[in-house]
Motif scaffolding. Structure first.
Motif, PDB file in Angstrom:
ATOM      1  N   LEU A   1       0.844  -1.204   0.000  1.00 37.67           N
ATOM      2  CA  LEU A   1       0.000   0.000   0.000  1.00 37.67           C
ATOM      3  C   LEU A   1       0.874   1.248   0.000  1.00 37.67           C
ATOM      4  CD1 LEU A   1      -2.731  -0.990   2.641  1.00 37.67           C
ATOM      5  CD2 LEU A   1      -3.002  -0.873   0.151  1.00 37.67           C
ATOM      6  N   PRO A   2       0.376   2.336  -0.597  1.00 37.98           N
ATOM      7  CA  PRO A   2       1.188   3.551  -0.661  1.00 37.98           C
ATOM      8  C   PRO A   2       1.683   3.992   0.716  1.00 37.98           C
ATOM      9  CG  PRO A   2      -0.750   3.779  -2.033  1.00 37.98           C
ATOM     10  CD  PRO A   2      -0.918   2.494  -1.275  1.00 37.98           C
ATOM     11  N   GLY A   3       2.896   4.504   0.706  1.00 35.02           N
ATOM     12  CA  GLY A   3       3.451   5.079   1.939  1.00 35.02           C
ATOM     13  C   GLY A   3       3.939   4.066   2.953  1.00 35.02           C
ATOM     14  N   THR A   4       3.786   2.779   2.665  1.00 39.51           N
ATOM     15  CA  THR A   4       4.250   1.787   3.635  1.00 39.51           C
ATOM     16  C   THR A   4       5.757   1.569   3.482  1.00 39.51           C
ATOM     17  OG1 THR A   4       3.642   0.064   2.048  1.00 39.51           O
ATOM     18  CG2 THR A   4       2.128   0.428   3.864  1.00 39.51           C
ATOM     19  N   THR A   5       6.348   0.988   4.529  1.00 31.38           N
ATOM     20  CA  THR A   5       7.699   0.466   4.414  1.00 31.38           C
ATOM     21  C   THR A   5       7.548  -1.023   4.109  1.00 31.38           C
ATOM     22  OG1 THR A   5       7.623   0.278   6.799  1.00 31.38           O
ATOM     23  CG2 THR A   5       8.961   2.066   5.898  1.00 31.38           C
ATOM     24  N   VAL A   6       8.235  -1.469   3.061  1.00 28.13           N
ATOM     25  CA  VAL A   6       8.113  -2.864   2.631  1.00 28.13           C
ATOM     26  C   VAL A   6       9.512  -3.460   2.570  1.00 28.13           C
ATOM     27  CG1 VAL A   6       7.323  -4.401   0.777  1.00 28.13           C
ATOM     28  CG2 VAL A   6       6.163  -2.211   1.137  1.00 28.13           C
ATOM     29  N   VAL A   7       9.720  -4.598   3.212  1.00 28.96           N
ATOM     30  CA  VAL A   7      11.019  -5.262   3.073  1.00 28.96           C
ATOM     31  C   VAL A   7      10.810  -6.732   2.731  1.00 28.96           C
ATOM     32  CG1 VAL A   7      12.304  -3.753   4.649  1.00 28.96           C
ATOM     33  CG2 VAL A   7      11.185  -5.807   5.545  1.00 28.96           C
ATOM     34  N   CYS A   8      11.851  -7.319   2.179  1.00 31.30           N
ATOM     35  CA  CYS A   8      11.845  -8.737   1.851  1.00 31.30           C
ATOM     36  C   CYS A   8      13.309  -9.135   1.702  1.00 31.30           C
ATOM     37  CB  CYS A   8      11.086  -8.950   0.531  1.00 31.30           C
ATOM     38  SG  CYS A   8      11.136 -10.633  -0.108  1.00 31.30           S
ATOM     39  N   GLY A   9      13.615 -10.360   2.014  1.00 26.10           N
ATOM     40  CA  GLY A   9      14.980 -10.848   1.813  1.00 26.10           C
ATOM     41  C   GLY A   9      15.211 -11.054   0.339  1.00 26.10           C
ATOM     42  N   ASP A  10      15.113  -9.988  -0.399  1.00 24.78           N
ATOM     43  CA  ASP A  10      15.217 -10.076  -1.854  1.00 24.78           C
ATOM     44  C   ASP A  10      15.463  -8.672  -2.422  1.00 24.78           C
ATOM     45  OD1 ASP A  10      14.238 -12.342  -4.038  1.00 24.78           O
ATOM     46  OD2 ASP A  10      14.265 -10.272  -4.750  1.00 24.78           O
ATOM     47  N   SER A  11      16.467  -8.559  -3.264  1.00 29.58           N
ATOM     48  CA  SER A  11      16.876  -7.229  -3.709  1.00 29.58           C
ATOM     49  C   SER A  11      15.798  -6.503  -4.520  1.00 29.58           C
ATOM     50  CB  SER A  11      18.158  -7.329  -4.527  1.00 29.58           C
ATOM     51  OG  SER A  11      18.010  -8.262  -5.564  1.00 29.58           O
ATOM     52  N   HIS A  12      14.961  -7.243  -5.237  1.00 29.48           N
ATOM     53  CA  HIS A  12      13.963  -6.563  -6.082  1.00 29.48           C
ATOM     54  C   HIS A  12      12.718  -6.094  -5.343  1.00 29.48           C
ATOM     55  CE1 HIS A  12      16.584  -8.370  -9.108  1.00 29.48           C
ATOM     56  NE2 HIS A  12      16.415  -7.182  -9.627  1.00 29.48           N
ATOM     57  N   THR A  13      12.832  -6.047  -4.027  1.00 28.04           N
ATOM     58  CA  THR A  13      11.755  -5.469  -3.219  1.00 28.04           C
ATOM     59  C   THR A  13      11.524  -4.023  -3.633  1.00 28.04           C
ATOM     60  OG1 THR A  13      12.520  -6.918  -1.480  1.00 28.04           O
ATOM     61  CG2 THR A  13      10.994  -5.200  -0.810  1.00 28.04           C
ATOM     62  N   SER A  14      12.518  -3.436  -4.261  1.00 26.83           N
ATOM     63  CA  SER A  14      12.389  -2.068  -4.776  1.00 26.83           C
ATOM     64  C   SER A  14      11.162  -1.923  -5.690  1.00 26.83           C
ATOM     65  CB  SER A  14      13.648  -1.680  -5.544  1.00 26.83           C
ATOM     66  OG  SER A  14      13.909  -2.623  -6.569  1.00 26.83           O
ATOM     67  N   THR A  15      10.705  -3.023  -6.260  1.00 27.60           N
ATOM     68  CA  THR A  15       9.524  -3.006  -7.134  1.00 27.60           C
ATOM     69  C   THR A  15       8.347  -2.253  -6.513  1.00 27.60           C
ATOM     70  OG1 THR A  15      10.163  -5.253  -7.748  1.00 27.60           O
ATOM     71  CG2 THR A  15       7.961  -4.531  -8.440  1.00 27.60           C
ATOM     72  N   HIS A  16       8.135  -2.475  -5.215  1.00 24.09           N
ATOM     73  CA  HIS A  16       6.951  -1.956  -4.528  1.00 24.09           C
ATOM     74  C   HIS A  16       6.984  -0.432  -4.389  1.00 24.09           C
ATOM     75  CE1 HIS A  16       6.114  -6.205  -3.268  1.00 24.09           C
ATOM     76  NE2 HIS A  16       7.409  -6.249  -3.483  1.00 24.09           N
ATOM     77  N   GLY A  17       8.153   0.145  -4.673  1.00 23.52           N
ATOM     78  CA  GLY A  17       8.281   1.607  -4.641  1.00 23.52           C
ATOM     79  C   GLY A  17       7.398   2.286  -5.669  1.00 23.52           C
ATOM     80  N   ALA A  18       6.901   1.528  -6.641  1.00 19.69           N
ATOM     81  CA  ALA A  18       6.007   2.091  -7.657  1.00 19.69           C
ATOM     82  C   ALA A  18       4.725   2.624  -7.032  1.00 19.69           C
ATOM     83  CB  ALA A  18       5.670   1.029  -8.696  1.00 19.69           C
ATOM     84  N   PHE A  19       4.456   2.221  -5.784  1.00 18.97           N
ATOM     85  CA  PHE A  19       3.240   2.670  -5.095  1.00 18.97           C
ATOM     86  C   PHE A  19       3.561   3.760  -4.066  1.00 18.97           C
ATOM     87  CE2 PHE A  19       2.506  -1.479  -6.772  1.00 18.97           C
ATOM     88  CZ  PHE A  19       1.210  -1.417  -7.259  1.00 18.97           C
ATOM     89  N   GLY A  20       4.749   4.326  -4.169  1.00 12.01           N
ATOM     90  CA  GLY A  20       5.147   5.326  -3.173  1.00 12.01           C
ATOM     91  C   GLY A  20       5.502   4.694  -1.851  1.00 12.01           C
ATOM     92  N   CYS A  21       5.934   3.425  -1.895  1.00  8.02           N
ATOM     93  CA  CYS A  21       6.405   2.764  -0.678  1.00  8.02           C
ATOM     94  C   CYS A  21       7.905   2.990  -0.556  1.00  8.02           C
ATOM     95  CB  CYS A  21       6.222   1.251  -0.751  1.00  8.02           C
ATOM     96  SG  CYS A  21       4.561   0.737  -1.120  1.00  8.02           S
ATOM     97  N   LEU A  22       8.403   2.907   0.666  1.00  2.84           N
ATOM     98  CA  LEU A  22       9.844   2.817   0.845  1.00  2.84           C
ATOM     99  C   LEU A  22      10.134   1.318   0.946  1.00  2.84           C
ATOM    100  CD1 LEU A  22      12.665   3.815   1.319  1.00  2.84           C
ATOM    101  CD2 LEU A  22      12.103   4.203   3.720  1.00  2.84           C
ATOM    102  N   ALA A  23      10.583   0.745  -0.150  1.00  6.71           N
ATOM    103  CA  ALA A  23      10.661  -0.717  -0.251  1.00  6.71           C
ATOM    104  C   ALA A  23      12.075  -1.119  -0.635  1.00  6.71           C
ATOM    105  CB  ALA A  23       9.674  -1.207  -1.302  1.00  6.71           C
ATOM    106  N   PHE A  24      12.675  -1.980   0.171  1.00  4.52           N
ATOM    107  CA  PHE A  24      14.053  -2.362  -0.148  1.00  4.52           C
ATOM    108  C   PHE A  24      14.368  -3.782   0.304  1.00  4.52           C
ATOM    109  CE2 PHE A  24      13.857   0.258   3.674  1.00  4.52           C
ATOM    110  CZ  PHE A  24      14.500  -0.522   4.626  1.00  4.52           C
ATOM    111  N   GLY A  25      15.388  -4.342  -0.335  1.00  9.07           N
ATOM    112  CA  GLY A  25      15.818  -5.704  -0.023  1.00  9.07           C
ATOM    113  C   GLY A  25      16.679  -5.731   1.215  1.00  9.07           C
ATOM    114  N   ILE A  26      16.600  -6.834   1.942  1.00  9.37           N
ATOM    115  CA  ILE A  26      17.409  -6.983   3.155  1.00  9.37           C
ATOM    116  C   ILE A  26      18.042  -8.371   3.148  1.00  9.37           C
ATOM    117  CG2 ILE A  26      16.077  -5.363   4.575  1.00  9.37           C
ATOM    118  CD1 ILE A  26      14.501  -7.681   5.713  1.00  9.37           C
TER     119      ILE A  26
END
Ligand SMILES: CC(C)[C@H](C(=O)O)[C@@H](O)C(=O)O
Ligand code: SF4
Length: 770
Positions: A126-151
């Motif tokens: 969802l927009p504005g959320t922080t999203v993480v995943c043990g996976d570098s392409h978590t950046s994908t979710h940034g398309a919704f205005g999330c701060l999303a990054f791999g860990i």
């Protein structure tokens, strides 16, 4: 001064700021999990006697290891997955989600798919959320205005235990894409072009916001492909401000808020954009109309060129590191300088991956393939939808029939040949047109050769048998506009896979506004640091033999190839370190050591790795890379720059990565390593010296919090749990102020239990009750 989109989302998630240093504890709204990077995290959690703090903010699926064969005859994971280690990894995740009550979309669910496809598809993202995943392409979710990054996996454990992560603030970078893209040019061409311009280290240390007319014009799915590959530009994350298109895409998705909560969410999400007077540390301007269909020729995503270009010529390159890198890439790719790219003949075609496996991608490819047959020289062409729901939607539209009629295989959802952890791989020397995101050596199979491109370009290449300019491709119905597909109302059926679920339980009404409530009024920490399984050895000073590595852009696929990721342990990875470079195979397939530096005395006992080129450890988030280096005995790495996630993962494992100016490395440190000398790295003093005590680097930079943890061998999770009160307080604030983010995957779990029977799954099995 105004704030950037990144600043706004970051600031909304600060649980605690340590006044003594630059590290923040930020809250994580969405944690997605897959089978490759989670087993060691769950093990650590259990060993330390900890629990998953927010199963409702966590969503698990299987994607990397699973075969993409038809699941019509699926009986059980045990019988379906033939490869033993893949099976163990998938079964381990199944056991972990069951034990920890984490909502899970497994292989018997039509909603299973690649982590970065199912998150948005379900409305978990969802927009504005922080999203993480043990996976570098978590950046994908940034398309919704999330701060999303791999860990890395240690951070997966940290998030499971605390629902927070320790972060330093990144720099702000904006990529402004002005004007309109030409007809037939897709977001994949755009992002390949951007990476070609700024390089794979271009975004290091930054969160990259994509803005401008061309970005606004893109569909939400096309935006996902852009943010997906921002990691390939070295960025910590990619972001796009959420707009009406984004809200429209999410509305009605199973896990998106409903009713008043939806309205409240949209009101907040509309504030998520960079203010006019916001300051960007870096800004790149791209002129959209200049972009033509773009493909890669080499072994790094930055090796991107217009399809009209020829294979580059190393004899024209001055910089010795770049020149030797190019020569090596040409040799690996089996290319001759100055050959027109369109003359390159292909063997396999792969349409899939978290970059380009959504419904619009499949429509774009099908539009090209319609009425055509794949060329005789194509030995295999496959389409792997990103999720079971994408597959179902494509079947509804008859796209599967177009693919099959043209000679493509129509597979089940998963990562597949994007990295080939399952049986879908290239044979040595095979050349593949791929819609994935990485063309690293060996990525799609040992000695396999990957060219990255858009779905339409990959489809056209399948028909002609060689790399092809989509602009000159003859569609059977002559409609070139089909290449750039916008989200249309026909997308609704996919969105409506809501399974008539009960009205989800909404969080309590946000009657009391805690909007201005600061979370800094919490009592100071009292207890001592507890240690968990993840505690590391203290690092102070080290004098060790240094190994020279004269390469740039060493990716984590090269440090530890995919076949070694199938372990569920953190140890035993020494033999996989730099596997493709350290070993070749004899006629019986037995490993034979090469003369790679770490195989040769005295460097086979090295403790310090000295790298001349930029961006060491770029690419995947696999913590297996530092695990393998550690297993080998490497305790410190000196390089001009590092991939962000790798850099971070090193600290979690007691390895000290040090950024040193390239000239100082090449002039002073590299020669010592080449001569078999020792280097002294002193962390408390932040200096580097030769073995006789002559100081080479008087002061290297390191964030004070990282230094503190490493010098004292502190376990971050233990430290964070001392801030438990802050976390609890933040959660209370969040529940009111951001109530539209509550609910999360718990709603899905409810569906899994209650509503599954009306769901017309394509498989003749019932989800295992648990
Ligand atoms: C397995 C996982 C750690 C990895 C990643 O982080 O990207 C994978 O998804 C990849 O694409 O290489
Ligand atoms: S990049 Fe490939 S392997 Fe990694 S998550 Fe995406 S599809 Fe899976």
């Amino acid at each position: 001064m105004g704030k950037t989109l990144y600043d706004k989302v970051f600031d909304a998630h600060v649980v605690h700021k340590d006044p003594k240093n630059d590290s923040y504890l930020i809250y994580i709204d969405r944690h997605i999990i897959h089978e490759v990077t989670s087993p060691q995290a769950f093990e650590g959690l259990v060993n330390a006697g900890r629990k998953v703090r927010r199963p409702d903010c966590t969503l698990a699926t299987v994607d990397h290891n699973i075969p993409t064969d038809s699941r019509k005859e699926f009986q059980s994971t045990q019988t379906f997955i033939k490869e033993e280690n893949s099976k163990i990894q998938v079964v381990t995740l199944e056991q972990n989600v069951k034990a920890h009550k984490v909502p899970f979309l497994g292989m018997t669910e039509a909603r299973q798919g690649i982590v970065h496809v199912i998150g948005p598809e379900q409305g978990f993202t969802l927009p504005g959320t922080t999203v993480v995943c043990g996976d570098s392409h978590t950046s994908t979710h940034g398309a919704f205005g999330c701060l999303a990054f791999g860990i890395g996996t240690s951070e997966v454990e940290h998030v499971l235990a605390t629902q927070t992560i320790i972060q330093a603030k990144s720099k702000n970078m904006r990529i402004m894409v002005n004007g309109k893209l030409q007809p037939g040019i897709t977001s994949k061409d755009l992002i390949l072009h951007i990476i070609g311009v700024i390089g794979t280290a271009g975004g290091t240390g930054c969160v990259m916001e994509f803005a401008g007319e061309a970005i606004r014009d893109l569909s939400v799915e096309a935006r996902m492909s852009i943010c997906n590959m921002s990691i390939e530009a070295g960025a910590r994350a990619g972001m796009i401000a959420p707009d009406e298109k984004c809200f429209e895409y999410l509305k009605g998705r199973p896990l998106a808020p409903k009713g008043e909560e939806w309205k409240k969410g949209v009101a907040f999400w509309k504030t998520l954009y960079s203010d006019d007077d916001a300051k960007f540390d870096e800004e790149i301007i791209i002129n959209a109309p200049d972009i033509v269909p773009t493909v890669t020729w080499g072994t790094s995503p930055q090796d991107a060129l217009p399809i009209t270009a020829s294979v580059p010529d190393p004899s024209k390159i001055e910089d010795p590191i770049k020149k030797s890198g190019m020569e090596r890439a040409l040799e690996y790719m089996g290319l001759v300088a100055n050959t027109p790219l369109q003359d390159l003949k292909l063997d396999k075609i792969f349409i899939g991956s978290c970059t380009n496996s959504r419904i619009e991608d499949l429509r774009a490819a099908a539009a090209v393939l319609k009425g055509h047959k794949i060329a005789d020289n194509i030995v295999r062409a496959m389409v792997v939808p990103g999720s079971g729901l994408v597959k179902r939607q494509a079947e509804r539209e008859g796209l599967d029939q177009i693919f099959i009629a043209s000679g493509f295989e129509w597979r089940e959802a998963g990562c597949s040949m994007c990295l080939g952890m399952n049986p879908d791989i290239l044979s040595p020397n095979e050349r593949c047109a791929s819609t994935s995101n990485r063309n690293f050596e060996g990525r799609q199979g040992p000695k396999g050769r990957t060219h990255l491109m858009s779905p339409a370009m990959a489809a056209a290449a399948a028909i002609t048998g060689h790399l092809t300019d989509i602009r000159s491709f003859e569609y059977k119905d002559g409609d070139i506009a089909k290449v750039s597909v916008e989200t249309k109302s026909e997308d609704k059926p996919l969105q409506n896979e809501v399974y008539d679920h009960n009205e989800p339980t909404q969080p309590r009404d946000a009657s009391v506004s805690l909007a201005d409530d600061e979370v800094n009024d919490i009592p100071k920490r009292t207890s001592d640091v507890t240690t968990s399984s993840a505690a590391v050895q203290p690092f102070t000073a080290l004098t060790g033999l240094a190994a020279p590595l004269d390469k740039a852009n060493v990716d984590t696929d090269a440090i530890i190839p995919k076949q070694f990721l199938k372990t569920i342990k953190r140890t035993g990875l020494k033999s996989g370190l730099f596997y493709e470079w350290r070993f070749t195979q004899d006629s019986k397939g037995k490993d034979v050591s090469t003369d790679f530096v770490l195989n040769v005395a005295p460097w086979d006992r090295s403790e310090v790795l000295v790298v001349t080129g930029d961006n060491f450890g770029c690419g995947s988030s696999r913590e297996h890379a530092p695990w393998a280096l550690k297993d080998f005995g490497i305790k410190s790495i000196i390089a001009p720059s590092f991939g962000d996630i790798f850099y971070n993962n090193c600290f979690k494992n007691g390895i000290l990565p040090i950024r040193v100016d390239q000239k100082v490395i090449t002039d002073h440190i590299f020669p010592i390593a080449k001569d078999g000398g020792k280097i002294t790295v002193d962390l408390p003093a932040q200096t580097i010296a030769d073995e006789y005590g002559n100081v080479i680097v008087e002061h290297f930079e390191i964030e004070s919090f990282r230094k503190h943890c490493l010098v004292n061998g502190l376990d971050d999770i233990g430290l964070t749990l001392q801030l438990e009160d802050y976390i609890t307080k933040y959660e209370a604030v969040r529940k009111d102020k951001y109530s539209f983010w509550e609910g999360g995957s718990a709603l899905l779990n409810k569906n899994l239990f209650d509503i599954r029977s009306p769901l017309d799954t394509t498989f003749h099995v019932v989800h295992t009750e648990w």
